[in-house]
Each structure stands twice: as structure tokens, then as C-alpha cells.
Design an enzyme around this catalytic site. Structure first.
Site, PDB file in Angstrom:
ATOM      1  N   ALA A  84       0.824  -1.172  -0.004  1.00  0.00           N
ATOM      2  CA  ALA A  84      -0.057   0.105  -0.060  1.00  0.00           C
ATOM      3  C   ALA A  84       0.895   1.314   0.138  1.00  0.00           C
ATOM      4  O   ALA A  84       0.399   2.448   0.151  1.00  0.00           O
ATOM      5  CB  ALA A  84      -1.064  -0.087   1.264  1.00  0.00           C
ATOM      6  N   LEU A 122       3.137   1.961   2.351  1.00  0.00           N
ATOM      7  CA  LEU A 122       3.407   2.388   3.651  1.00  0.00           C
ATOM      8  C   LEU A 122       4.523   1.697   4.230  1.00  0.00           C
ATOM      9  O   LEU A 122       4.843   1.605   5.447  1.00  0.00           O
ATOM     10  CB  LEU A 122       1.998   1.996   4.661  1.00  0.00           C
ATOM     11  N   SER A 165       7.519  -3.502   3.830  1.00  0.00           N
ATOM     12  CA  SER A 165       8.924  -4.355   3.601  1.00  0.00           C
ATOM     13  C   SER A 165       9.916  -3.679   4.802  1.00  0.00           C
ATOM     14  O   SER A 165      10.528  -4.655   5.213  1.00  0.00           O
ATOM     15  CB  SER A 165       9.175  -4.170   2.280  1.00  0.00           C
ATOM     16  N   GLU A 213      16.442  -5.874   0.990  1.00  0.00           N
ATOM     17  CA  GLU A 213      15.877  -5.244  -0.144  1.00  0.00           C
ATOM     18  C   GLU A 213      16.509  -5.325  -1.390  1.00  0.00           C
ATOM     19  O   GLU A 213      16.003  -5.960  -2.380  1.00  0.00           O
ATOM     20  CB  GLU A 213      14.954  -4.158   0.160  1.00  0.00           C
ATOM     21  N   ASP A 224      12.793   4.621   4.077  1.00  0.00           N
ATOM     22  CA  ASP A 224      11.670   3.934   4.883  1.00  0.00           C
ATOM     23  C   ASP A 224      12.465   3.266   6.135  1.00  0.00           C
ATOM     24  O   ASP A 224      11.841   3.138   7.089  1.00  0.00           O
ATOM     25  CB  ASP A 224      11.270   2.692   3.852  1.00  0.00           C
ATOM     26  N   TYR A 237       8.774   2.153 -10.886  1.00  0.00           N
ATOM     27  CA  TYR A 237       9.755   2.587  -9.929  1.00  0.00           C
ATOM     28  C   TYR A 237      11.190   2.475 -10.392  1.00  0.00           C
ATOM     29  O   TYR A 237      12.032   3.320 -10.551  1.00  0.00           O
ATOM     30  CB  TYR A 237       9.548   1.880  -8.840  1.00  0.00           C
TER      31      TYR A 237
HETATM   32  P1  ADP Z   1       5.154  -1.932   0.708  1.00  0.00           P
HETATM   33  O1  ADP Z   1       6.524  -1.934   1.376  1.00  0.00           O
HETATM   34  O2  ADP Z   1       4.713  -0.655   0.095  1.00  0.00           O
HETATM   35  O3  ADP Z   1       4.050  -2.492   1.566  1.00  0.00           O
HETATM   36  P2  ADP Z   1       6.544  -3.814  -0.824  1.00  0.00           P
HETATM   37  O4  ADP Z   1       5.927  -4.535  -2.197  1.00  0.00           O
HETATM   38  O5  ADP Z   1       7.788  -3.096  -0.899  1.00  0.00           O
HETATM   39  O6  ADP Z   1       5.133  -3.020  -0.497  1.00  0.00           O
HETATM   40  O7  ADP Z   1       6.444  -5.011   0.233  1.00  0.00           O
HETATM   41  C1  ADP Z   1       5.593  -5.927   0.496  1.00  0.00           C
HETATM   42  C2  ADP Z   1       5.943  -7.144   0.763  1.00  0.00           C
HETATM   43  O8  ADP Z   1       6.576  -7.334   1.982  1.00  0.00           O
HETATM   44  C3  ADP Z   1       4.876  -8.456   0.600  1.00  0.00           C
HETATM   45  O9  ADP Z   1       4.820  -8.719  -0.683  1.00  0.00           O
HETATM   46  C4  ADP Z   1       5.762  -9.373   1.435  1.00  0.00           C
HETATM   47  O10 ADP Z   1       6.662 -10.045   0.608  1.00  0.00           O
HETATM   48  C5  ADP Z   1       6.366  -8.686   2.473  1.00  0.00           C
HETATM   49  N1  ADP Z   1       5.636  -8.563   3.657  1.00  0.00           N
HETATM   50  C6  ADP Z   1       5.198  -7.466   4.280  1.00  0.00           C
HETATM   51  N2  ADP Z   1       4.489  -7.949   5.326  1.00  0.00           N
HETATM   52  C7  ADP Z   1       4.370  -9.047   5.377  1.00  0.00           C
HETATM   53  C8  ADP Z   1       4.079  -9.902   6.319  1.00  0.00           C
HETATM   54  N3  ADP Z   1       3.289  -9.630   7.546  1.00  0.00           N
HETATM   55  N4  ADP Z   1       4.198 -11.214   6.185  1.00  0.00           N
HETATM   56  C9  ADP Z   1       4.971 -11.673   5.274  1.00  0.00           C
HETATM   57  N5  ADP Z   1       5.480 -10.893   4.392  1.00  0.00           N
HETATM   58  C10 ADP Z   1       5.236  -9.583   4.307  1.00  0.00           C
HETATM   59 MG    MG Z   2       8.322  -1.587   0.097  1.00  0.00          MG
END
Ligand code: ADP
Ligand code: MG
Length: 383
Positions: A127, A129, A132, A164, A176, A228
Site C-alpha cells: 500500500a 506504507l 517491507s 531489499e 523507509d 519505480y
Molecule cells: P510496501 O513496502 O509498500 O508495503 P512492498 O512490495 O515493498 O510494499 O513490500 C510488500 C512485501 O513485503 C510483501 O509482498 C511481502 O513479501 C512482504 N511482507 C510485508 N508484510 C508481510 C507480512 N506480514 N508477512 C510476510 N511478508 C510480508
Molecule cells: Mg516496500
């Protein structure tokens, strides 16, 4: 008991149920919202994030052997890997964030023990936020504390970032992780992404009668693909054309006179956005909310027209929030979906939320999710 403590207790219970022993501790790291400075971090520029009051939690316990295991209460899949096998490419999917954080801390070289890690989160993923960074920072802090390492929080943020960039393969900046590590209650963080120096900037507190409202459009972005990375490359190309180390070093005059077409638009956003971080900080320090609203509006226009990372849903949410009485509103995060952030009178929150929901419904869009947030502190051990 607040929400976070209750979730930590549930996570510890789940850990014990699944692994047959209690965790050594539970650590939390927050998501973040950026108030100003989008796509400026990897251009060595300035950003103004604050840490959210929602976080990702990890329960961790050392093992007797060299196995690293992780599971998430929020999504399927478990990973198990010997410490000696931990390297980029060895693990994919969400466990790459978790095990990547250990790799970035030097877990294999230091011959640290195996760990069991169980994850859950209050931060919606994808989202914008930064769920990650919340995840990698929580793991990084937990592992560092368990190993008795005492690196400063900026070093931990850099390790979380490497998880990352090197392990997941997402070319993210440092904003972040710095917000997740250094966030302070009721403050944003003015961060210089070149020097990594930062200072807290006070935000209107609870007694101000103002609220910070996040609207999640629920249009999911995917950092690892397309937009991105393309913007990032375009910024590097523009800096090369201008003969500067990074766009942070470019002047608006040079951008307007030397560059053409897409390069000019891209660079103009970055250069003006860095300046908007400075002016937004000044406006906040002088409690000039009219000025802040104008700076937010200029930023939204720049992201929509020059950098082209907004989308109809984000534009709609911003316009509706402003019509409903928001003093300042803009999209936040990497773009192509995700969230908006608005500052508005507390009393206007219900009307604004209803107005955004209605506007999305009229256009047949997925209902957005709006929530108030409060700038919170950075990563910490919960129990
Ligand atoms: P953002 O950082 O904006 O939320 P990203 O695509 O950078 O979006 O990161 C999201 C990814 O982080 C998810 O697809 C997953 O791989 C990992 N992730 C985030 N929260 C969780 C969680 N609670 N459990 C497992 N993986 C998670
Ligand atoms: Mg992220």
C-alpha cells in the site's frame, strides 16, 4: 493493553503453539508515511517521513542448530535454510525480506546460531506504507539484539535496506528504513539521504485539533516491476546528461535549459520536490498550514504531471479530501497506487472519509480504506 501489545501477545502464543517453546522476545518496527519528498531519496535528496502507529512484529528465538526458519501469520509459505547457505538468490518470496535482513547483518560470516522467526503485521502490504521496511527493520533489530551486536540504528537501517536491494532485488532508497528506525512520537524526520543526517520536525500534536488521515486506494503497487525502476533509471540518466553526481546537485535553471522532453520533466520533479521538503519544514515550524497546503498541492501536481506516478484513484482521493476540508493533501509513497496523506481538522475526518468512500463508489472503484494515524516511535523490543 493497546493493539500492539495485544498483537504481540497473540504472536508469542502462536510462536509457542507452532514451535513448542516461547520466543526469546518480540520486536516491532513501524510502517511509514512520507509527508514530502517523493523519489528524492535515491537522488541523494531530502525526505520528510514519519513512522506510523502501526507496525510489523517478529517473535524470534535462537535454535541449537544452524537452521534459519520463518513463517508469517499473514501469508502462506515457510522457509528453512542453513545459515551457511544464506546468500542472494537462495531464497525468494516474502522470506527473502526476513532472511535477507540476517544475511545483510553478516549472520553467515559471524557463524551466528539458527533462528526461528514468526511474523505478523498491522501494516497493509503493497500500500506504499512500507510494510517491507517494517519487516526488515523488525528482523534486523531483533537479530542484532539477540546476537549482542550494538550497531547504531543508521547501520541497522542500512542493513535492512540491503536485504531489499540485494536479496529481494527491489532497488529501494534508504528513507523507509531510516523512518522505521529513527521515528519519534509526534515528529516527522527531515532526512538528508546523502549524508544520512536527520532532525526531528514537530507535527501538530493531539491537542491541536488536527488529524493526519491516510487513505489507502487499495490499488496495489509493485515496486519490483516497471514504473519505480524506470523512474530511477531516468533520474540517473538525467543526472549524467547534466554532469552531476545526482539530481540533488542540479539547479532548476540547468534542468530547464539543458534537458528536453521526459528527462526535463523527470528532473524538474526531483529538483523542485527537494526544495518543497525545505519549504514544508519551514511551514510546519511556523505553523503556516495555508503555506503547507500550497506546497502539498504543488507536489501533487508535480507527481501527476511531471513525474507521472499518480493515478486517477490517487488524484480523486486528494481532490475529494481537499473539497471536504483538508488543509493539505497529496499522494505519498512510490506511486502508481497506494495511499494519500492529508492534514485536516479532527472534526472533518468523518465527513472526509464518507466523501472519499462515496466518490470511489460513484465511479465503481474498490472501496478505499481511510484511517487516522499518529507519528510514532521507531523500532523497539515489545516484550
Ligand atoms: P510496501 O513496502 O509498500 O508495503 P512492498 O512490495 O515493498 O510494499 O513490500 C510488500 C512485501 O513485503 C510483501 O509482498 C511481502 O513479501 C512482504 N511482507 C510485508 N508484510 C508481510 C507480512 N506480514 N508477512 C510476510 N511478508 C510480508
Ligand atoms: Mg516496500
Amino acid at each position: 493493553m493497546n493493539d500492539r501489545d495485544a498483537l504481540a501477545a497473540r504472536l508469542a502464543t502462536e510462536f509457542r503453539a507452532r514451535l513448542g517453546r516461547p520466543p526469546a522476545g518480540v520486536w516491532a518496527a513501524p510502517g511509514r508515511v512520507n509527508l514530502m519528498g517523493e523519489h528524492t531519496d535515491y537522488n541523494d535528496g531530502l525526505v520528510l517521513p514519519f513512522a506510523l502507529d502501526s507496525a510489523t512484529l517478529v517473535a524470534v528465538a535462537p535454535r541449537d542448530d544452524d537452521l534459519l526458519t520463518c513463517l508469517s501469520l499473514d501469508r502462506p509459505g515457510v522457509a528453512a535454510l542453513r545459515t551457511g547457505d544464506l546468500r542472494p538468490g537462495a531464497v525468494t518470496g516474502w522470506p527473502a525480506y526476513v532472511l535477507g535482513a540476517l544475511w545483510a547483518l553478516g549472520w553467515p560470516q559471524a557463524r551466528q546460531p539458527g533462528l526461528d522467526i514468526v511474523v505478523t503485521s498491522q501494516v497493509p502490504p503493497g500500500a506504499g506504507l512500507s510494510s517491507s521496511a517494517a519487516l526488515t527493520c523488525a528482523v534486523t533489530l531483533a537479530a542484532a539484539e539477540l546476537a549482542g551486536l550494538e550497531p547504531d540504528r543508521t547501520t541497522l537501517a542500512a542493513a535492512a535496506r540491503r536485504a531489499e536491494t540485494d536479496m529481494v532485488g527491489a532497488p529501494v532508497g534508504i528513507m523507509d528504513q531510516m523512518a522505521a528506525m529513527h521515528g519519534q512520537t509526534d515528529h516527522a524526520l527531515l532526512l538528508d539521504c546523502r549524508s544520512l543526517t536527520f532532525e526531528p520536525v514537530p507535527l501538530p500534536g493531539q491537542d491541536s485539533g488536527l488529524a493526519l488521515l491516510v487513505v489507502d486506494t487499495r490499488i496495489s503497487h509493485a515496486h519490483a516491476d516497471g514504473g519505480y525502476a524506470q523512474r530511477r533509471t531516468a533520474c540517473e540518466d538525467a543526472a549524467r546528461t547534466l554532469g552531476v553526481q545526482a539530481l540533488r546537485d542540479a539547479t532548476l535553471t540547468a534542468v530547464e535549459t539543458t534537458l528536453v522532453g521526459e528527462q526535463r520533466r523527470i528532473a524538474r520533479h526531483v529538483v523542485t520536490e527537494i526544495e518543497r521538503v525545505r519549504t514544508a519544514v519551514t511551514a510546519l515550524r511556523h505553523n503556516d498550514l495555508t503555506g503547507l497546503g500550497e506546497i502539498f498541492a504543488a507536489s501533487q501536481a508535480s507527481m501527476r504531471d511531471d513525474f507521472r506516478i499518480s493515478c486517477p484513484e490517487l488524484d480523486l482521493a486528494v481532490d475529494t479530501l481537499l473539497d471536504a476540508g483538508a488543509l493539505a493533501a497529496r499522494m505519498t509513497g512510490g506511486g502508481f497506487g497506494g495511499c494519500t496523506i492529508a492534514l485536516l481538522p479532527d472534526a472533518a475526518v468523518p465527513t472526509a472519509t464518507t466523501a472519499v468512500t462515496a466518490a470511489f463508489k460513484t465511479r465503481g472503484l474498490t472501496p478505499p480504506r481511510a484511517f487516522k494515524t499518529r507519528p510514532s516511535h521507531g523500532a523497539t523490543r515489545v516484550c
